[in-house]
Motif scaffolding. Structure first.
Motif, short mmCIF file in Angstrom:
data_model
loop_
_atom_site.label_atom_id
_atom_site.label_comp_id
_atom_site.label_asym_id
_atom_site.label_seq_id
_atom_site.Cartn_x
_atom_site.Cartn_y
_atom_site.Cartn_z
N ASN A 146 0.85 -1.19 0.00
CA ASN A 146 0.00 0.00 0.00
C ASN A 146 0.88 1.24 0.00
OD1 ASN A 146 0.88 -0.63 2.62
ND2 ASN A 146 -0.69 0.66 3.52
N HIS A 147 0.33 2.34 -0.45
CA HIS A 147 1.15 3.52 -0.71
C HIS A 147 0.63 4.71 0.09
CE1 HIS A 147 4.20 5.67 -2.63
NE2 HIS A 147 3.61 6.05 -3.74
N ASP A 187 7.93 5.34 1.07
CA ASP A 187 7.59 3.91 1.04
C ASP A 187 8.64 3.06 0.35
OD1 ASP A 187 5.31 4.47 2.30
OD2 ASP A 187 3.97 4.17 0.60
N PHE A 207 3.55 -0.38 -6.22
CA PHE A 207 2.43 0.17 -5.45
C PHE A 207 1.20 0.22 -6.35
CE2 PHE A 207 6.39 1.99 -3.84
CZ PHE A 207 6.34 1.51 -2.56
#
Lengths: 316, 220
Positions: free
Chosen positions: B43-44, B49, B123
């Motif tokens: 997930n972003h 990230d 992502f």
């Protein structure tokens, strides 16, 4: 080995206490090991992980204190940082509070530098006076007033709890020497941490043995009157036995130990109440069996300044 | 040479920075080591990230693992595009598909990397979402994996990175971040939609595990 200890230069009193700590750890590991032969309860598993973590924490603490003073300051400073980081990861803050948080983090090296240099007058006012002015001003500069009251309360409180209180541990080492008192600041530091932590353990043990009536059921379901009073009496007794680590006379040691035990309980329930409000079980998972850093040092955060100022008043 | 350089920069700088200063915790990263090649799906929430996930990759595979990022942010200038490749090993792709010109087509670029034995950190939400909410996964992941059915997908859930570097902020602040690694997904004969659904479910499963971990029964 003897030569090594001479080089590191730790006084005889501190050697005795380090020996006692190791003896307690060995004893509890053996007891838990034998107990483990007969039962496999869930509590036992948790006690074992807790003891294992105690081994690691005690080893780290003892090595950090005996190697060099600078390392001790850095380690206590990092402890403050880890506690503050955990605190900010749990409490709810607004996006516009990030500038204030940054300044709170930056206050850590300043506060510990003041402790390192031993500039008492600045050390003692930097957070309660200077940061208390600066942080709300930074928050105001962001121009976002919605819920600003809780941030103005939360950020200075986080500094007082995680940085100001704990930094007194570092200042103990900077205290001037007193004639005829060989344990020095490190002796006081050891006394403080030993009594605070043994008080936590004693409250837990007495609570399991004679704890019936809950003291604050809504905040901390495992705290009982039996545990509190049993812990208080045993901490005062142990503190009295350990008085050779302090420059205090008998009744002063009893007063100081009494305050450590009582305030340790307060620190514990204060952090518990914050956890209840935020709906989390622990502040983090840094220490297996104990929860986060802040869960372990919650009582220390409040006992440290109280202990420091009592000793400062009595002996310096 | 590149492996050595990334080894140094990750060992000395990024790993220290993310583990000690920011406070990143890894839950179950051993699963990565078994797979020579993988596509990590996460997930972003934040620009940090990609580099955060790179710190979990075994050092010998750093040079062949590329976090995928859109070029409209990291590729703003030539310098930032170069630095994000040089220091982090980012792979910059255009946002929009371009079927006529394969060199500007994101799926084609990523596909050629996978075909060359490289691993990707991907992502599928496309853009950064709100913390604690996973957006719908885009179809691109399905199209990409359909061509590379032999590569396992490793689902990952990042918790708390949104507090380290939220949208619209430039300064990173320390905050405990947890990375949950799930069981690898091996593809057989799924359709594009099924691949996306499988990956999405796996990330949602990790999110639920994370949420229940945070609020399980109270202790003292």
């Amino acid at each position: 080995m003897n030569k090594l200890i001479e080089n590191i230069n730790i006084s005889g009193e501190i050697q005795i206490v380090i020996f006692i700590i190791l003896a307690i750890l060995v004893f509890s590991s053996i007891v838990l090991g034998i107990w483990g032969l007969f039962s496999k309860s869930k509590m036992l598993v948790e006690l074992k992980t807790r003891t294992k973590s105690w081994w690691i924490m005690c080893t780290l603490f003892i090595t950090a204190t005996i190697i060099s003073n600078v390392i001790t300051y850095v380690c206590i400073g990092f402890l403050s940082f880890a506690a503050l980081r955990e605190f900010y990861s749990v409490i709810k803050l607004r996006k516009s509070d990030r500038a204030g948080m940054l300044w709170c983090y930056l206050a850590i090296p300043v506060q510990y530098y003041l402790a390192y240099r031993g500039w008492y007058e600045l050390f003692i006012v930097f957070i309660p006076v200077f940061m208390f002015v600066w942080i709300p001003f930074i928050l105001v500069l962001q121009g976002e007033t919605k819920m600003i009251m809780s941030s103005m309360a939360g950020l200075p409180t986080s500094l007082m709890l995680c940085v100001f209180g704990l930094s007194h541990m570092a200042y103990l080492i900077s205290l001037p020497e007193i004639d005829g008192f060989s344990a020095g600041g490190k002796g006081l530091l050891l006394f403080l941490i030993f009594i605070t932590q043994i008080n936590d353990v004693m409250q837990f043990i007495w609570g399991k043995i004679i704890g019936k009536h809950k003291i604050l059921p809504k905040i901390s379901p495992n705290k009982t009157w039996g545990g509190f009073i049993g812990g208080l009496i045993s901490s005062v007794f142990i503190g009295y036995l350990m008085s050779f680590l302090t420059p205090l006379n008998d009744w002063q040691v009893i007063v100081v130990s009494f305050f450590i035990a009582g305030v340790g309980f307060v620190g514990d329930v204060v952090v518990s109440a914050i956890k209840r409000d935020m709906g989390v079980k622990d502040m983090g998972q840094a220490i297996p069996g104990h929860g986060g850093v802040l869960d372990r040092i919650d009582s220390l955060a409040l006992t440290t300044p109280i202990f420091f100022h009592l000793v400062y008043f009595f002996a310096y | 040479m590149r492996t050595f350089f990334l080894y140094i920069i990750y060992k000395i700088f990024w790993n220290f920075f993310f583990k000690i200063i920011i406070g990143v915790r890894y839950i179950g990263d051993k699963k990565l080591i078994k797979h020579q090649q993988f596509v990590m799906v996460a997930n972003h929430n934040s620009h940090a990230d990609g580099v955060t996930l790179m710190t979990s990759v075994p050092v010998d595979r750093l040079a062949i693992t590329y976090p995928v990022a859109a070029e409209d942010y990291f590729g703003k200038s030539k310098l930032s595009a170069f630095l994000s490749w040089f220091l982090i090993n980012l792979l910059l792709i255009p946002r929009k598909r371009d079927e006529k010109n394969p060199k500007r087509d994101p799926i084609f670029i990523m596909d050629s990397y996978l075909k060359n034995g490289k691993s990707l950190i991907f992502f599928p939400e496309g853009s950064r979402g709100k913390a604690g909410k996973i957006q719908v996964f885009k179809k691109g992941l399905g199209h990409l994996m359909k061509e590379n059915m032999n590569i396992p997908i490793i689902p990952v859930y990042l918790e708390g990175i949104g507090r380290v570097l939220p949208k619209g902020n430039k300064i990173m602040l320390p905050s405990i971040t947890k990375i949950y690694f799930g069981n690898p997904i091996f593809l057989e004969n799924e359709s594009v939609e099924e691949i996306v659904e499988k990956a999405e479910n796996a990330v949602h499963y990790l999110k639920n595990r994370c949420d229940s971990n945070n609020s399980s029964k109270l202790r003292d």
